[in-house]
Scaffold this active site. Structure first.
Site, short mmCIF file in Angstrom:
data_model
loop_
_atom_site.label_atom_id
_atom_site.label_comp_id
_atom_site.label_asym_id
_atom_site.label_seq_id
_atom_site.Cartn_x
_atom_site.Cartn_y
_atom_site.Cartn_z
N ILE A 1 39.17 41.41 38.44
CA ILE A 1 38.24 42.32 39.09
C ILE A 1 37.45 41.48 40.09
O ILE A 1 36.84 40.48 39.73
CB ILE A 1 37.28 42.96 38.06
CG1 ILE A 1 38.08 43.73 37.00
CG2 ILE A 1 36.30 43.89 38.77
CD1 ILE A 1 37.22 44.30 35.90
N SER A 2 37.51 41.86 41.35
CA SER A 2 36.92 41.04 42.41
C SER A 2 35.40 40.98 42.26
O SER A 2 34.77 41.79 41.58
CB SER A 2 37.28 41.61 43.78
OG SER A 2 38.67 41.65 43.96
#
Length: 711
Positions: free
Chosen positions: A75-76
C-alpha cells in the site's frame, strides 16, 4: 458512499482524520473530493497484518514479498497516493483503470468516481488480486471490478468504448503502452522510469499523445512485472567492484574500463552548490537526457577504495566515453545559512581522458544552473510509436525511445536578469567583469545582473543582484527587452530579462562588491571597449528606440549572435592504416550510424580538446579495436584535406601506419561498428567511405597530400 466497518478498531476514525489533516497541511490534499475519500476509506481494512497506528502512518505498508525478500506488493505512502489522485482529476461518473492492485487505492478512486462511475483494478499477480477482492468486499466496495492480467496486454473486455477517463498506475513502469486505452482528454498518472529515475507524472491525452502539465514527483514503487518489466542492463567492471547500468538497448562491453580505476581520478569543480537537504533530482534527469553515454554507477558497499567518496544512497550519474568515465559527486565545503551542510557538485574523471569526459559533464551541470535550475518543471510528452524502436540510435538530447512510446523532455528556460541603468545625461552604467574567474564574459564590460536563483521570480532576482553587486535599490525598474543569445551557428545559448532604471550617482560613489569597476559610458564610447555583445546590442536598442522603456509583457525579444571567429578552423581526424600481408583492416559501420551507415571505413576518430593527433590515434584504436600501439610506433603516411559538402567546417584527415601492434582486432563499440575484416588493397569492399578509398590509393602511390571537395 459507504459506511466502513470499524468493529474492533475504535480509534481508526480518529487516526484516519489525523492522517488527512497532516496531508492537507503539507499540501498533498488540495480538493474536497480527495480529502473526503481519505477520511472515508478505512486504510486499516486493507492492511490487517500491521498495528492500527502503522496502518495510518504516512508510509508504505508492505503486503507481499518474493522468496528473496523483495517487496512485490504494498500500500503506497498516503502522501504519494494523495498527490497522484489529485493529479488524476477523477470526477463523478468517470471510468477509471488502476494498474497495480491492492484494494485501498481502488477504494479511494471509487469514492472519487461516485456511484455512477466505474472502477477496474488490475494486477498480474493472482495473490494480489485475490487479496484485493477479499478486502474490497469486506470494506463494502464489491462493485469494483478486479482483473488478473498482464498490464502490457490489456484484455479487450477491460477497456470501455471510447477509453478510460483516467488511468492510475501504481507500479514502477518503464513505458506507457496504455495511450490507446485512454479517452481523448483523459488523464494518465504513472511513475515513469527515465534512466532509472522514477517520477510520478500526470498526463493529459491530446491529439493522440500524452502531455504532462503538473510538477513531477520523485517517487518509488514496486517494479512492473510481466512483459512490461524493465531490464537492469547492468554490467560489472572487472576487479573494480563498480557496476554500470544503462536504461535502454544493449549495454556496451565494460572490460576495457578496468584500467581507468587503477589511478587517482581527476576532479573538475563546477562551483555549483546544493544544500545538505536540497534535492537535485531535476539535474540528474537533465544530465540523463543531455549526455551521450549516460549510465548509472554503483559500487560494492564494502569497497570504498575504488571510489572515494562512494555514491550515497543510490547509483550516481555517470558517462562512459571509450576507455574513460566520469561521474557526478558532491564535496562538502561548509555549512549553509540554516546550519545544514553545503556541498559543491564536482565531477570525477577516470581513465587517460577522464578529465575531458569530466569537463563535458561539468559544462552540462553549469548549463543546467544557468538556464534551468530556477525554471518551472520540465514538460514530458509521450508519443506512441508505430513499431519497434531500433536497438541503437544516434543520441538525441532529451529523447527517450521506449518500446511503445517516444518520450521527449522539454526544459523551460529561466532567464538571467540584467539592469540597463541610465542617468540624466543619457549615459549607461557598465560593469567590468573579472578576467580571472570562470564566469560569463570574463574581462568584458557588461550590464549589472546575474542568474535567477531557485524559487525566485525575475523581478526578485534583479533586486537581489543589484543589492549584492552595488548595494543599491533602484525604485523605477521596468522590463525593457528579453535578450536571447545564440551561438554563431544559431544554437540557443542563454536568455536574459533586461530591466531599465535610472540612477544619478557618480561612479566613484558606487560601492562595487563584485567585479573590477563600474563607469558611466556614452553610446559612442562602447566601440572602443571590450564589450559583451549582448550588452552592446541592448545599449544600441535603447539608444535608437523611439519609446525605450517597454514595461509590456511579454517583452520584445532582442536576438544576438555570438561573433564568429573568421580565422579558419578545421576538425582533426586520425585514421589507422593497418596492413598485414597486403590486406588493410576495415570496419563495417553500424546500420544506424549517423555517419556512413553500413559502409566500410578505417579505424578512426576525432581529436579531443588538447590531445595530440598521435594520442588520439592510440586512444581511438584501443577504444574501437582493442589493439595496443605505442605512440612511438606510429608513422605519419598521409593527409587528406577535406571539405564535405554537408559541413561548413573543413576537415584535416590524418593517416598513421604502425610499425607494430599488440592483439587482434575485436568489436569494442558495437553501437558504431559491427565487424572488423582484412581486405586486400587491390580488392577493397563496397560500399566504402569515398575519402578512405582515395587516401588508400594515394598511400599506395606514395602521395602524402590530397585535397577533396574544394573547388
Amino acid at each position: 458512499m459507504t459506511t466502513p466497518p470499524t468493529a474492533g478498531f475504535a480509534g481508526a476514525t480518529a487516526l484516519r482524520h489525523q492522517l488527512a489533516d497532516r496531508l492537507a497541511a503539507a499540501g498533498h490534499v488540495r480538493t474536497p473530493a480527495v480529502d473526503h475519500a481519505l477520511r472515508t476509506v478505512p486504510r486499516h481494512a486493507f492492511a490487517p497484518e500491521v498495528p492500527l497506528p502503522a496502518a495510518y502512518a504516512n508510509d508504505i505498508v508492505a503486503t507481499l514479498h518474493s522468496d528473496d525478500g523483495r517487496i512485490t506488493s504494498s500500500i503506497s505512502a498516503p502522501w504519494l497516493q494523495a498527490d497522484m489522485l489529485e493529479a488524476a482529476r477523477i470526477r463523478p461518473g468517470h471510468r477509471v483503470l488502476e494498474i497495480g492492485s491492492g484494494g485501498y487505492n481502488a477504494a479511494l478512486i471509487a469514492e472519487l468516481a461516485g456511484p455512477t462511475g466505474h472502477v477496474t483494478t488490475l494486477d498480474i499477480d493472482p495473490a494480489v488480486t485475490e487479496r484485493a477482492t477479499r478486502f474490497l468486499t469486506q470494506a463494502g466496495y464489491d462493485h469494483i471490478r478486479v482483473a488478473t492480467a498482464d498490464a502490457e496486454h490489456l484484455p479487450t473486455d477491460v477497456v470501455p468504448d471510447g477509453g478510460f477517463d483516467a488511468i492510475v498506475v501504481t507500479v514502477d513502469t518503464w513505458d506507457l503502452p496504455w495511450i490507446h486505452a485512454l479517452a481523448e482528454g483523459g488523464r494518465l498518472v504513472a511513475p515513469l522510469r527515465l534512466h532509472q529515475y522514477t517520477w510520478a507524472i500526470g498526463f493529459t491525452k491530446r491529439d493522440g499523445a500524452l502531455h504532462s502539465d503538473e510538477p513531477l514527483i520523485v517517487c518509488g514503487f514496486v517494479a512492473m512485472q510481466g512483459d512490461g518489466a524493465c531490464s537492469a542492463n547492468r554490467r560489472t567492471i572487472p576487479g573494480a567492484g563498480v557496476h554500470l547500468s544503462w536504461e535502454d538497448g544493449v549495454p556496451p562491453d565494460v572490460d576495457h574500463l578496468a584500467p581507468a580505476f587503477t589511478r587517482e581520478p581527476s576532479v573538475t569543480r563546477t562551483r555549483i552548490t546544493v544544500g545538505g537537504q536540497e534535492p537535485f533530482d531535476a539535474l540528474l534527469l537533465y544530465l540523463a537526457g543531455a549526455l551521450p553515454g549516460f549510465c548509472r554507477l554503483a559500487v560494492d558497499p564494502d569497497d570504498h577504495a575504488v571510489l572515494n567518496p562512494p555514491p550515497q544512497h543510490r547509483p550516481a550519474a555517470a558517462i562512459v566515453r571509450g576507455t574513460s568515465l566520469a561521474r557526478l559527486a558532491t564535496e562538502r565545503i561548509g555549512d549553509g545559512d540554516d546550519g545544514t551542510s553545503l556541498y559543491e557538485l564536482v565531477v570525477h574523471g577516470y581513465g587517460s581522458h577522464g578529465h575531458l569526459v569530466a569537463q563535458d559533464m561539468a559544462e552540462q551541470v553549469r548549463h543546467w544552473q544557468r538556464n534551468h535550475r530556477g525554471a518551472l518543471c520540465p514538460r514530458i510528452t509521450a508519443h506512441p510509436t508505430a513499431g519497434p524502436t531500433p536497438v541503437a540510435t544516434a543520441h538525441q538530447p532529451h529523447v527517450f525511445d521506449k518500446k511503445h512510446t517516444r518520450i521527449t523532455v522539454d526544459w523551460p528556460i529561466v532567464p538571467g536578469t540584467a539592469a540597463l541603468l541610465t542617468d540624466d545625461q543619457g549615459r549607461y552604467l557598465l560593469h567590468l567583469r573579472s578576467a580571472n574567474k570562470p564566469i560569463w564574459r570574463p574581462g568584458h564590460w557588461a550590464l549589472l545582473g546575474g542568474n535567477t536563483e531557485k524559487g525566485e521570480t525575475c523581478d526578485e532576482s534583479i533586486v537581489r543582484e543589484l543589492d549584492e553587486e552595488i548595494g543599491l535599490a533602484i525604485s523605477d525598474l521596468t522590463g525593457f527587452v528579453t535578450l536571447d543569445t545564440r551561438d554563431a551557428d544559431g544554437t540557443f545559448h542563454n536568455r536574459v530579462r533586461v530591466y531599465h532604471g535610472t540612477l544619478n550617482t557618480p561612479a566613484h560613489e558606487i560601492e562595487l562588491h563584485e567585479g573590477i569597476q563600474v563607469r558611466w559610458t556614452r553610446i559612442d564610447e562602447i566601440a572602443e571597449m571590450t564589450m559583451d555583445p549582448g550588452a552592446a546590442a541592448v545599449l544600441h536598442a535603447h539608444h535608437t528606440a523611439q519609446h525605450p522603456v517597454s514595461g509590456q509583457d511579454p517583452l520584445p525579444v532582442l536576438e544576438v549572435l555570438e561573433p564568429r571567429d573568421r580565422r579558419s578552423r578545421s576538425i582533426i581526424g586520425a585514421h589507422l592504416v593497418l596492413i598485414r600481408d597486403g590486406a588493410v583492416l576495415l570496419g563495417k559501420r553500424h546500420p544506424s550510424s549517423a555517419f556512413a551507415p553500413s559502409t566500410w571505413h578505417l579505424p578512426a576518430g576525432h581529436r579531443e580538446d588538447t590531445e595530440s593527433a598521435v594520442t588520439c590515434m592510440v586512444r581511438e584504436t584501443e577504444e574501437e579495436t582493442g589493439l595496443r600501439i605505442p605512440e612511438d610506433d606510429l608513422a605519419f603516411v598521409h593527409v587528406l584535406d577535406l571539405l564535405d559538402p554537408d559541413s561548413p567546417i573543413p576537415r584535416i584527415q590524418l593517416f598513421f601506419a604502425p610499425s607494430r601492434w599488440e592483439g587482434e582486432p575485436v568489436v569494442r563499440e558495437p553501437e558504431h561498428c559491427t565487424e572488423w575484416r582484412w581486405w586486400p588493397l587491390d580488392a577493397l569492399p563496397e560500399p566504402i567511405v569515398d575519402y578512405t578509398r582515395i587516401a588508400l590509393e594515394a598511400i599506395s602511390r606514395g602521395t602524402f597530400y590530397v585535397s577533396m571537395g574544394w573547388t
